[in-house]
Design a protein around this motif. Structure first.
Motif, PDB file in Angstrom:
ATOM      1  N   VAL A  51     -37.953  63.905 -24.890  1.00 27.68           N
ATOM      2  CA  VAL A  51     -37.844  63.491 -26.293  1.00 27.68           C
ATOM      3  C   VAL A  51     -38.904  62.434 -26.588  1.00 27.68           C
ATOM      4  O   VAL A  51     -39.574  62.470 -27.622  1.00 27.68           O
ATOM      5  N   ARG A  52     -39.076  61.505 -25.665  1.00 34.77           N
ATOM      6  CA  ARG A  52     -40.087  60.453 -25.833  1.00 34.77           C
ATOM      7  C   ARG A  52     -41.483  61.059 -25.967  1.00 34.77           C
ATOM      8  O   ARG A  52     -42.280  60.622 -26.797  1.00 34.77           O
ATOM      9  N   GLU A  53     -41.783  62.068 -25.158  1.00 36.86           N
ATOM     10  CA  GLU A  53     -43.082  62.737 -25.255  1.00 36.86           C
ATOM     11  C   GLU A  53     -43.269  63.386 -26.629  1.00 36.86           C
ATOM     12  O   GLU A  53     -44.361  63.353 -27.194  1.00 36.86           O
ATOM     13  N   TYR A  55     -41.856  62.334 -29.373  1.00 36.12           N
ATOM     14  CA  TYR A  55     -42.086  61.227 -30.301  1.00 36.12           C
ATOM     15  C   TYR A  55     -43.550  60.784 -30.263  1.00 36.12           C
ATOM     16  O   TYR A  55     -44.147  60.504 -31.306  1.00 36.12           O
ATOM     17  N   LYS A  57     -46.063  62.622 -29.588  1.00 33.48           N
ATOM     18  CA  LYS A  57     -46.829  63.657 -30.288  1.00 33.48           C
ATOM     19  C   LYS A  57     -46.689  63.474 -31.801  1.00 33.48           C
ATOM     20  O   LYS A  57     -47.658  63.602 -32.545  1.00 33.48           O
ATOM     21  N   MET A  58     -45.489  63.120 -32.257  1.00 38.60           N
ATOM     22  CA  MET A  58     -45.280  62.859 -33.688  1.00 38.60           C
ATOM     23  C   MET A  58     -46.123  61.679 -34.154  1.00 38.60           C
ATOM     24  O   MET A  58     -46.625  61.672 -35.287  1.00 38.60           O
ATOM     25  N   LEU A  59     -46.279  60.687 -33.285  1.00 42.15           N
ATOM     26  CA  LEU A  59     -47.079  59.505 -33.647  1.00 42.15           C
ATOM     27  C   LEU A  59     -48.536  59.861 -33.924  1.00 42.15           C
ATOM     28  O   LEU A  59     -49.202  59.186 -34.699  1.00 42.15           O
ATOM     29  N   ARG A  65     -42.464  62.734 -38.559  1.00 43.89           N
ATOM     30  CA  ARG A  65     -41.060  62.395 -38.294  1.00 43.89           C
ATOM     31  C   ARG A  65     -40.130  62.837 -39.428  1.00 43.89           C
ATOM     32  O   ARG A  65     -39.012  63.263 -39.188  1.00 43.89           O
ATOM     33  N   TYR A  69     -36.058  64.103 -39.441  1.00 39.96           N
ATOM     34  CA  TYR A  69     -35.034  63.086 -39.686  1.00 39.96           C
ATOM     35  C   TYR A  69     -34.673  62.902 -41.155  1.00 39.96           C
ATOM     36  O   TYR A  69     -33.690  62.244 -41.455  1.00 39.96           O
ATOM     37  N   LEU A  91     -38.718  70.310 -29.526  1.00 37.90           N
ATOM     38  CA  LEU A  91     -37.536  69.464 -29.691  1.00 37.90           C
ATOM     39  C   LEU A  91     -36.257  70.279 -29.515  1.00 37.90           C
ATOM     40  O   LEU A  91     -35.303  69.823 -28.873  1.00 37.90           O
ATOM     41  N   TYR A 117     -26.535  63.159 -31.525  1.00 37.40           N
ATOM     42  CA  TYR A 117     -27.981  63.179 -31.762  1.00 37.40           C
ATOM     43  C   TYR A 117     -28.437  64.599 -32.108  1.00 37.40           C
ATOM     44  O   TYR A 117     -29.178  64.809 -33.071  1.00 37.40           O
ATOM     45  N   SER A 125     -33.214  68.557 -40.179  1.00 33.17           N
ATOM     46  CA  SER A 125     -34.525  69.175 -39.998  1.00 33.17           C
ATOM     47  C   SER A 125     -34.515  70.626 -40.465  1.00 33.17           C
ATOM     48  O   SER A 125     -34.043  71.515 -39.748  1.00 33.17           O
TER      49      SER A 125
END
Length: 146
Positions: A51-53, A55, A57-59, A65, A69, A91, A117, A125
């Protein structure tokens, strides 16, 4: 007399063996519980790292995002749409894996958290909901999540 002594010694030996087997069984049970807890933690850690990875990529793409969300639908632009859909698939894969892991390994103690979550992402989404509708067999846990 000798047979009585032999019988008593045999019974004492049997009782000692049964006590020892009971102690071993309890120790094995504890080890299995610890191993399951560790496996559950490792499985959930892997999902959280994935999930962090996503995120990160979203950055790389500001505004990404909101598609996961904030109920913002897929963009019309072909390149942006493709980007959102690829992240949505990744995701959904991670969420599905987490749902399966937390259900199968209750020692994670995160089943309800992960479900909450997962439900939030699915419900907020449009891209993920569209994928679930187009490919209902790809992410069955996420699709049928109550």
């Amino acid at each position: 007399m000798l047979s009585t002594v032999t019988t008593i010694a045999g019974l004492i030996s049997l009782v000692a063996t049964l006590v020892f087997v009971g102690i071993q069984t309890r120790a094995v049970s504890r080890q299995v519980h610890i191993a399951n807890n560790l496996n559950g933690t490792n499985g959930l850690d892997l999902c959280l790292n994935n999930v962090r990875e996503i995120y990160f990529k979203m950055l790389e793409y500001p505004g990404m995002r909101e598609h996961f969300y904030e109920d913002v639908p897929c963009p019309a632009d072909r390149v942006e749409r493709e980007r959102v859909l690829l992240i949505a698939e990744a995701l959904a894969d991670v969420i599905e894996t987490g749902l399966v892991a937390t259900r199968r390994i209750p020692e994670t103690e995160s089943f309800e958290d992960w479900r909450d979550y997962s439900r939030f992402i699915r419900d907020h989404s449009p891209a993920i909901r569209d994928l679930l509708g187009e490919h209902p067999l790809w992410w069955p846990e996420l699709r049928t999540l109550e």
